[in-house]
Scaffold this active site. Structure first.
Site, PDB file in Angstrom:
ATOM      1  N   TYR A 289      -0.830 -40.832  34.679  1.00 32.50           N
ATOM      2  CA  TYR A 289      -1.559 -40.290  35.580  1.00 32.50           C
ATOM      3  C   TYR A 289      -2.468 -40.136  36.410  1.00 32.50           C
ATOM      4  O   TYR A 289      -3.500 -40.155  37.414  1.00 32.50           O
ATOM      5  CB  TYR A 289      -1.716 -38.685  35.103  1.00 32.50           C
ATOM      6  CG  TYR A 289       0.026 -38.082  34.444  1.00 32.50           C
ATOM      7  CD1 TYR A 289       0.896 -38.291  35.107  1.00 32.50           C
ATOM      8  CD2 TYR A 289      -0.123 -36.404  34.037  1.00 32.50           C
ATOM      9  CE1 TYR A 289       2.068 -38.084  34.872  1.00 32.50           C
ATOM     10  CE2 TYR A 289       1.217 -35.779  33.818  1.00 32.50           C
ATOM     11  CZ  TYR A 289       1.832 -36.558  34.589  1.00 32.50           C
ATOM     12  OH  TYR A 289       3.540 -36.044  34.499  1.00 32.50           O
TER      13      TYR A 289
ATOM     14  N   LYS B 153       7.776 -45.279  24.303  1.00 27.60           N
ATOM     15  CA  LYS B 153       8.593 -46.079  24.986  1.00 27.60           C
ATOM     16  C   LYS B 153       8.834 -47.290  24.829  1.00 27.60           C
ATOM     17  O   LYS B 153       9.078 -48.216  25.048  1.00 27.60           O
ATOM     18  CB  LYS B 153       8.995 -46.078  26.711  1.00 27.60           C
ATOM     19  CG  LYS B 153       9.937 -46.503  27.828  1.00 27.60           C
ATOM     20  CD  LYS B 153      11.487 -45.996  26.783  1.00 27.60           C
ATOM     21  CE  LYS B 153      12.118 -46.436  28.049  1.00 27.60           C
ATOM     22  NZ  LYS B 153      14.233 -46.116  27.438  1.00 27.60           N
TER      23      LYS B 153
ATOM     24  N   ASP C  25      13.293 -41.299  24.984  1.00 29.55           N
ATOM     25  CA  ASP C  25      15.193 -40.648  25.732  1.00 29.55           C
ATOM     26  C   ASP C  25      15.553 -40.059  24.180  1.00 29.55           C
ATOM     27  O   ASP C  25      16.036 -39.236  25.011  1.00 29.55           O
ATOM     28  CB  ASP C  25      15.493 -41.817  26.570  1.00 29.55           C
ATOM     29  CG  ASP C  25      15.313 -43.141  25.520  1.00 29.55           C
ATOM     30  OD1 ASP C  25      14.781 -43.426  24.732  1.00 29.55           O
ATOM     31  OD2 ASP C  25      16.108 -44.208  26.520  1.00 29.55           O
TER      32      ASP C  25
ATOM     33  N   ASP D  79       4.420 -34.095  29.419  1.00 28.50           N
ATOM     34  CA  ASP D  79       3.851 -33.372  30.429  1.00 28.50           C
ATOM     35  C   ASP D  79       6.214 -33.134  30.579  1.00 28.50           C
ATOM     36  O   ASP D  79       6.032 -31.405  30.682  1.00 28.50           O
ATOM     37  CB  ASP D  79       3.583 -33.725  31.824  1.00 28.50           C
ATOM     38  CG  ASP D  79       4.028 -32.672  32.917  1.00 28.50           C
ATOM     39  OD1 ASP D  79       4.011 -32.065  32.654  1.00 28.50           O
ATOM     40  OD2 ASP D  79       3.447 -33.899  34.097  1.00 28.50           O
TER      41      ASP D  79
ATOM     42  N   ASP E  94       8.182 -29.406  28.868  1.00 28.59           N
ATOM     43  CA  ASP E  94       8.887 -27.926  29.680  1.00 28.59           C
ATOM     44  C   ASP E  94       9.666 -28.334  29.104  1.00 28.59           C
ATOM     45  O   ASP E  94      11.009 -26.884  29.460  1.00 28.59           O
ATOM     46  CB  ASP E  94       8.690 -28.975  31.505  1.00 28.59           C
ATOM     47  CG  ASP E  94       7.991 -28.129  32.287  1.00 28.59           C
ATOM     48  OD1 ASP E  94       6.501 -27.886  31.318  1.00 28.59           O
ATOM     49  OD2 ASP E  94       7.491 -28.119  33.272  1.00 28.59           O
TER      50      ASP E  94
END
Ligand code: NAD
Length: 356
Positions: free
Chosen positions: A136, A186, A218, A242, A246
């Site tokens: 970001y 990852k 994942d 992020d 959620d």
């Protein structure tokens, strides 16, 4: 007297922030609360998304109680021209690197979850998301033409000190909880993840009483819906956090239930400067209808007392009041059971206030 900057923002921001403010003023009438404009409301007045006056207020405040920023009419514009830029600047300039997102399922709300009630009953985990690094914020971040082809570029960068300090937040918290940190990366694909894992392993040596697990992102996404109660503290970089937070939020039945704290280096433990906000956005689809769930905003106010004002009893009082109101059947439209009556934002807040 400590000052709290109240930046309600856009959409449902003012509705839920005023609910939280009412609760805070009841529990801590001794604090000074000052409201200031931010986001689209500032842009519409011809000001930047974070006006100078608002920033000056934040500079002299102990903490920021934040609502949400963003409206559909600004979509597609550059980041600097959007209401969300205010949040970007606040996170960056106050270096609010530690985002703490508790995920709890209240007794009586198991049915509101999209998972089977037995999978979420008693769920209590915390996502620790790195908030000022990663893709970001990494540069270059641009679209240019390379070999005649339009090419969009984002850059993911992590340096050891950034990983170290957020890992410490997770280990310190796990020590006070069930003693398990699950670090998400990852590392089979990303260089930044290999560095992340190495640094987290090094920090873990300082916390022999805390168990450390690593999960690929994942798999973490899958485990969160398969066996969410297996998690205690979930440690992630910015973008993975992020998305996963959620996903974790919806386990509780509504994104409107989840508070967050974003803490920086300013201050001392218990008295850190921080920004406290619901994890949801401005929900333009329900804004102005008076039906938004204020739980996330009210619980963010509780976190503010805990982390910025060293007021654990005040924080617990608010949390207990929310939980008692829910146990006693208070429900906004997003968490109501079929056939039950839902309460407006104001009615729900009044129920909470009766238990404060
Ligand atoms: P959103 O979180 O605003 O809404 C997603 C869904 O959840 C909507 O259906 C909404 O009605 C519902 N919802 C959210 N909060 C709720 C609440 N308290 N009670 C009941 N229902 C609730 O996400 P979005 O629609 O993708 O984004 C809307 C705007 O908010 C965009 O402009 C986006 O950029 C912005 N945004 C801001 C923040 C922030 O200020 N921190 C975070 C995310 C998105």
């Amino acid at each position: 007297m400590s000052t709290i900057a109240v930046l309600a923002g856009d959409g449902i921001g003012p509705e839920v922030t005023h609910a939280a403010l009412g609760v805070l003023q009841t529990v801590r009438p001794d604090l000074e609360y000052i409201e200031a404009s931010v986001g689209a409301s500032a842009l519409k007045a011809g000001l930047p998304a974070l006006p100078d006056e608002t920033r000056a207020l934040c500079d002299r405040s102990a903490a920021i109680l934040f609502g949400a920023v963003g409206l559909p009419e600004y979509e597609g514009r550059s980041l600097q021209e959007r209401p969300e830029y205010a949040l970007f600047i606040l996170r960056r300039d106050y270096e609010l690197y530690a985002n703490i997102r508790p995920v709890q399922v209240f007794a009586g709300l198991e049915d509101a979850s999209s998972l089977k009630p037995e999978l979420v009953r008693g769920l209590d985990l915390v996502v620790i998301r790195e908030l000022t690094g990663g893709i970001y914020f990494g540069l270059p971040k641009e679209t240019r033409v390379i070999d005649g082809v339009e090419t969009a570029i984002d850059t993911m960068i992590y340096r050891p000190p950034e990983v170290e300090r957020i890992a410490r937040v997770a280990f310190e918290l796990a020590r006070k909880r069930r003693g398990l940190v699950t670090s998400v990366d990852k590392q089979n694909i990303l260089e930044t993840s290999r560095l992340w894992r190495r640094v987290v392993d090094t920090v873990a040596k300082e916390y022999p009483d805390v168990r450390l697990e690593h999960l690929l992102v994942d798999n973490a996404a899958m485990q969160l819906v398969k066996a969410p109660k297996a998690f205690d503290v979930l440690l992630t970089e910015n973008m993975f956090g992020d998305i996963l937070s959620d996903e974790a939020a919806i386990l509780t039945g509504s994104i409107g239930n989840l508070p967050s704290a974003s803490l920086g280096a300013r201050g001392t433990p218990g008295k850190r400067f921080g920004l406290y906000e619901p994890i949801s956005g401005s929900a333009p689809d329900i804004a102005g209808k008076g039906i938004a769930n204020p739980v996330a905003a009210i619980l963010s106010a509780a976190m503010l007392l805990r982390h910025s004002l060293d007021d654990e009893p005040g924080a617990r009082k608010i949390e207990a009041a929310v939980s008692t109101a829910i146990v006693n059947g208070a429900r906004t439209a997003d968490i109501v059971r079929v056939g039950e009556k839902s309460l407006s934002t104001l009615e729900f807040t009044e129920r909470v206030l009766t238990f404060c």
